[in-house]
Design a protein around this motif. Structure first.
Motif, PDB file in Angstrom:
ATOM      1  N   MET A 136       3.252 -18.161  21.349  1.00 30.23           N
ATOM      2  CA  MET A 136       2.121 -19.024  21.679  1.00 30.23           C
ATOM      3  C   MET A 136       2.600 -20.161  22.574  1.00 30.23           C
ATOM      4  SD  MET A 136       0.143 -19.478  18.040  1.00 30.23           S
ATOM      5  CE  MET A 136      -0.329 -18.070  17.033  1.00 30.23           C
ATOM      6  N   PRO A 137       1.691 -20.824  23.273  1.00 29.85           N
ATOM      7  CA  PRO A 137       2.090 -22.025  24.021  1.00 29.85           C
ATOM      8  C   PRO A 137       2.726 -23.033  23.071  1.00 29.85           C
ATOM      9  CG  PRO A 137      -0.130 -21.341  24.638  1.00 29.85           C
ATOM     10  CD  PRO A 137       0.258 -20.498  23.460  1.00 29.85           C
ATOM     11  N   SER A 138       3.813 -23.657  23.485  1.00 33.37           N
ATOM     12  CA  SER A 138       4.559 -24.545  22.593  1.00 33.37           C
ATOM     13  C   SER A 138       3.721 -25.723  22.103  1.00 33.37           C
ATOM     14  CB  SER A 138       5.818 -25.057  23.290  1.00 33.37           C
ATOM     15  OG  SER A 138       5.487 -25.734  24.491  1.00 33.37           O
ATOM     16  N   TRP A 139       2.737 -26.145  22.902  1.00 34.91           N
ATOM     17  CA  TRP A 139       1.899 -27.262  22.465  1.00 34.91           C
ATOM     18  C   TRP A 139       0.955 -26.841  21.339  1.00 34.91           C
ATOM     19  CZ3 TRP A 139      -3.278 -26.287  22.877  1.00 34.91           C
ATOM     20  CH2 TRP A 139      -3.670 -25.312  23.804  1.00 34.91           C
ATOM     21  N   LEU A 140       0.721 -25.523  21.230  1.00 30.83           N
ATOM     22  CA  LEU A 140      -0.169 -25.016  20.189  1.00 30.83           C
ATOM     23  C   LEU A 140       0.606 -24.739  18.899  1.00 30.83           C
ATOM     24  CD1 LEU A 140      -3.099 -24.213  19.636  1.00 30.83           C
ATOM     25  CD2 LEU A 140      -2.524 -21.890  20.384  1.00 30.83           C
ATOM     26  N   LEU A 141       1.684 -23.964  19.015  1.00 30.88           N
ATOM     27  CA  LEU A 141       2.525 -23.693  17.845  1.00 30.88           C
ATOM     28  C   LEU A 141       3.863 -23.123  18.289  1.00 30.88           C
ATOM     29  CD1 LEU A 141       2.796 -23.609  14.736  1.00 30.88           C
ATOM     30  CD2 LEU A 141       2.034 -21.227  14.838  1.00 30.88           C
ATOM     31  N   ARG A 142       4.902 -23.694  17.760  1.00 30.46           N
ATOM     32  CA  ARG A 142       6.251 -23.172  17.964  1.00 30.46           C
ATOM     33  C   ARG A 142       7.043 -23.476  16.703  1.00 30.46           C
ATOM     34  NH1 ARG A 142      10.206 -21.597  21.552  1.00 30.46           N
ATOM     35  NH2 ARG A 142      12.291 -22.429  21.183  1.00 30.46           N
ATOM     36  N   SER A 143       7.837 -22.510  16.285  1.00 37.55           N
ATOM     37  CA  SER A 143       8.685 -22.746  15.123  1.00 37.55           C
ATOM     38  C   SER A 143      10.076 -22.198  15.401  1.00 37.55           C
ATOM     39  CB  SER A 143       8.105 -22.085  13.867  1.00 37.55           C
ATOM     40  OG  SER A 143       8.177 -20.673  13.960  1.00 37.55           O
ATOM     41  N   VAL A 144      11.060 -22.864  14.845  1.00 40.49           N
ATOM     42  CA  VAL A 144      12.451 -22.439  14.964  1.00 40.49           C
ATOM     43  C   VAL A 144      13.034 -22.375  13.560  1.00 40.49           C
ATOM     44  CG1 VAL A 144      14.736 -22.965  15.875  1.00 40.49           C
ATOM     45  CG2 VAL A 144      12.701 -23.498  17.239  1.00 40.49           C
ATOM     46  N   LEU A 168      -0.062 -28.250  17.675  1.00 39.31           N
ATOM     47  CA  LEU A 168      -1.339 -28.660  17.100  1.00 39.31           C
ATOM     48  C   LEU A 168      -1.713 -27.886  15.842  1.00 39.31           C
ATOM     49  CD1 LEU A 168      -3.496 -29.069  20.349  1.00 39.31           C
ATOM     50  CD2 LEU A 168      -2.398 -30.866  18.996  1.00 39.31           C
ATOM     51  N   LEU A 169      -1.217 -26.658  15.711  1.00 37.72           N
ATOM     52  CA  LEU A 169      -1.598 -25.829  14.567  1.00 37.72           C
ATOM     53  C   LEU A 169      -0.771 -26.104  13.312  1.00 37.72           C
ATOM     54  CD1 LEU A 169      -2.239 -22.332  16.209  1.00 37.72           C
ATOM     55  CD2 LEU A 169      -3.905 -24.077  15.558  1.00 37.72           C
ATOM     56  N   VAL A 170       0.194 -27.005  13.411  1.00 32.68           N
ATOM     57  CA  VAL A 170       1.077 -27.263  12.266  1.00 32.68           C
ATOM     58  C   VAL A 170       0.283 -27.687  11.031  1.00 32.68           C
ATOM     59  CG1 VAL A 170       2.835 -28.835  11.368  1.00 32.68           C
ATOM     60  CG2 VAL A 170       3.138 -27.785  13.600  1.00 32.68           C
ATOM     61  N   ILE A 171      -0.708 -28.541  11.213  1.00 29.42           N
ATOM     62  CA  ILE A 171      -1.471 -29.029  10.069  1.00 29.42           C
ATOM     63  C   ILE A 171      -2.201 -27.888   9.366  1.00 29.42           C
ATOM     64  CG2 ILE A 171      -3.528 -29.560  11.439  1.00 29.42           C
ATOM     65  CD1 ILE A 171      -2.097 -31.554   8.431  1.00 29.42           C
ATOM     66  N   PHE A 172      -2.654 -26.893  10.149  1.00 38.66           N
ATOM     67  CA  PHE A 172      -3.338 -25.746   9.550  1.00 38.66           C
ATOM     68  C   PHE A 172      -2.344 -24.848   8.815  1.00 38.66           C
ATOM     69  CE2 PHE A 172      -5.996 -27.064  13.121  1.00 38.66           C
ATOM     70  CZ  PHE A 172      -7.222 -27.205  12.485  1.00 38.66           C
ATOM     71  N   ILE A 173      -1.137 -24.705   9.364  1.00 38.54           N
ATOM     72  CA  ILE A 173      -0.084 -23.947   8.685  1.00 38.54           C
ATOM     73  C   ILE A 173       0.194 -24.580   7.326  1.00 38.54           C
ATOM     74  CG2 ILE A 173       2.353 -23.285   8.745  1.00 38.54           C
ATOM     75  CD1 ILE A 173       0.731 -21.708  10.710  1.00 38.54           C
ATOM     76  N   TRP A 175      -1.769 -26.596   5.507  1.00 40.45           N
ATOM     77  CA  TRP A 175      -2.912 -26.536   4.602  1.00 40.45           C
ATOM     78  C   TRP A 175      -3.148 -25.139   4.033  1.00 40.45           C
ATOM     79  CZ3 TRP A 175      -6.951 -29.740   7.877  1.00 40.45           C
ATOM     80  CH2 TRP A 175      -6.690 -31.100   7.703  1.00 40.45           C
ATOM     81  N   PHE A 176      -3.114 -24.143   4.916  1.00 42.52           N
ATOM     82  CA  PHE A 176      -3.571 -22.816   4.521  1.00 42.52           C
ATOM     83  C   PHE A 176      -2.473 -21.894   3.982  1.00 42.52           C
ATOM     84  CE2 PHE A 176      -6.909 -24.180   7.516  1.00 42.52           C
ATOM     85  CZ  PHE A 176      -8.012 -24.034   6.695  1.00 42.52           C
ATOM     86  N   ILE A 177      -1.255 -21.989   4.513  1.00 36.88           N
ATOM     87  CA  ILE A 177      -0.217 -21.070   4.025  1.00 36.88           C
ATOM     88  C   ILE A 177       1.081 -21.779   3.657  1.00 36.88           C
ATOM     89  CG2 ILE A 177      -1.140 -19.162   5.398  1.00 36.88           C
ATOM     90  CD1 ILE A 177       1.309 -19.484   7.244  1.00 36.88           C
ATOM     91  N   GLY A 178       1.084 -23.108   3.715  1.00 34.96           N
ATOM     92  CA  GLY A 178       2.318 -23.844   3.452  1.00 34.96           C
ATOM     93  C   GLY A 178       2.959 -23.509   2.116  1.00 34.96           C
ATOM     94  N   THR A 179       2.167 -23.522   1.050  1.00 35.26           N
ATOM     95  CA  THR A 179       2.697 -23.247  -0.290  1.00 35.26           C
ATOM     96  C   THR A 179       3.217 -21.821  -0.399  1.00 35.26           C
ATOM     97  OG1 THR A 179       1.190 -24.848  -1.301  1.00 35.26           O
ATOM     98  CG2 THR A 179       2.147 -23.173  -2.741  1.00 35.26           C
ATOM     99  N   ASN A 180       2.437 -20.863   0.095  1.00 37.15           N
ATOM    100  CA  ASN A 180       2.860 -19.464   0.018  1.00 37.15           C
ATOM    101  C   ASN A 180       4.042 -19.170   0.943  1.00 37.15           C
ATOM    102  OD1 ASN A 180       1.003 -18.675  -1.920  1.00 37.15           O
ATOM    103  ND2 ASN A 180      -0.572 -18.175  -0.412  1.00 37.15           N
ATOM    104  N   LEU A 181       4.113 -19.891   2.056  1.00 37.90           N
ATOM    105  CA  LEU A 181       5.243 -19.713   2.963  1.00 37.90           C
ATOM    106  C   LEU A 181       6.536 -20.164   2.291  1.00 37.90           C
ATOM    107  CD1 LEU A 181       5.879 -18.758   5.833  1.00 37.90           C
ATOM    108  CD2 LEU A 181       5.599 -21.120   6.605  1.00 37.90           C
ATOM    109  N   LYS A 182       6.470 -21.277   1.578  1.00 42.77           N
ATOM    110  CA  LYS A 182       7.648 -21.750   0.845  1.00 42.77           C
ATOM    111  C   LYS A 182       8.041 -20.743  -0.236  1.00 42.77           C
ATOM    112  CE  LYS A 182       9.608 -25.697  -1.608  1.00 42.77           C
ATOM    113  NZ  LYS A 182      10.246 -24.846  -2.629  1.00 42.77           N
TER     114      LYS A 182
END
Length: 200
Positions: A136-144, A168-173, A175-182
């Motif tokens: 995705m465009p880095s301004w939208l979402l990037r993870s390392v 920008l999508l970090v807050i949605f990550i 909220w919606f999948i943060g707990t399950n991602l951990k």
């Protein structure tokens, strides 16, 4: 005669379109044998291969939730054109295609998670590897994500996994999948620990 697809829905779609394995292979840019191996269940397709075959055969519905479609968690190393590499050892610049379950589970799911990341660093000397989600465009979402294994006293090893999200999508990550991602990261660490202890 070529074997029939393991999946009844795939076999029906192939017959309806009247295509051979060779025609499917040409359409998706893969070898005929590789397509046969995918369709007969000998190899697990990458997400891109799965989507490509479904597209050329006009399959729009989800796969049935049965034993023939039990999804395994997989990691497949490919080049940037999605060609599976013969050597599956991580190498910088290659693409890692992962099929995962979030939250972690061994129960087959109809809709597993498919992720494509670019392997950015492989440090054999210090036992570290990293990859980046850059689809995705880095301004939208990037993870390392960095993973490392270091020796500690008593003949043991310490495994660390760190992932940094930006955009920008970090807050949605969060909220919606943060707990399950951990939970998924913890599950991977637990599985790696169990596998290492089993092999020792």
């Amino acid at each position: 005669m070529a074997p029939n697809p393991q999946c009844a829905a795939l076999a029906a779609a192939k017959e309806k379109k009247g295509w051979s394995y060779a025609q499917i292979a040409t359409a998706i840019g893969k070898s005929e044998q590789h397509v046969i191996d995918i369709c007969t269940g000998k190899v697990t397709p990458t997400a891109a291969e799965f989507d490509a075959i479904a597209k050329v055969l006009d399959i729009t519905g989800p796969p049935p939730n049965d034993s023939a479609h039990a999804t395994k968690r997989t990691q497949v190393v490919t080049d940037k054109s999605q060609q599976v590499l013969e050597n599956q050892t991580a190498v910088e610049g290659a693409i890692l295609n992962m099929t995962t379950h979030i939250p972690p589970t061994m129960t087959p799911q109809t809709r597993p998670n498919h992720t494509h990341v670019t392997i950015t660093h492989v440090d054999h000397e210090n036992h570290r590897v990293s990859w980046a989600l850059d689809s995705m465009p880095s301004w939208l979402l990037r993870s390392v994500r960095w993973q490392s294994v270091t020796p500690v006293e008593g003949g043991k090893a310490k495994y660390e996994s760190i992932e940094v999200f930006n955009g920008l999508l970090v807050i949605f990550i969060k909220w919606f999948i943060g707990t399950n991602l951990k939970k998924s990261f913890d599950g991977m660490a637990d599985g790696l620990k169990a596998r290492a202890e089993q092999s020792s």
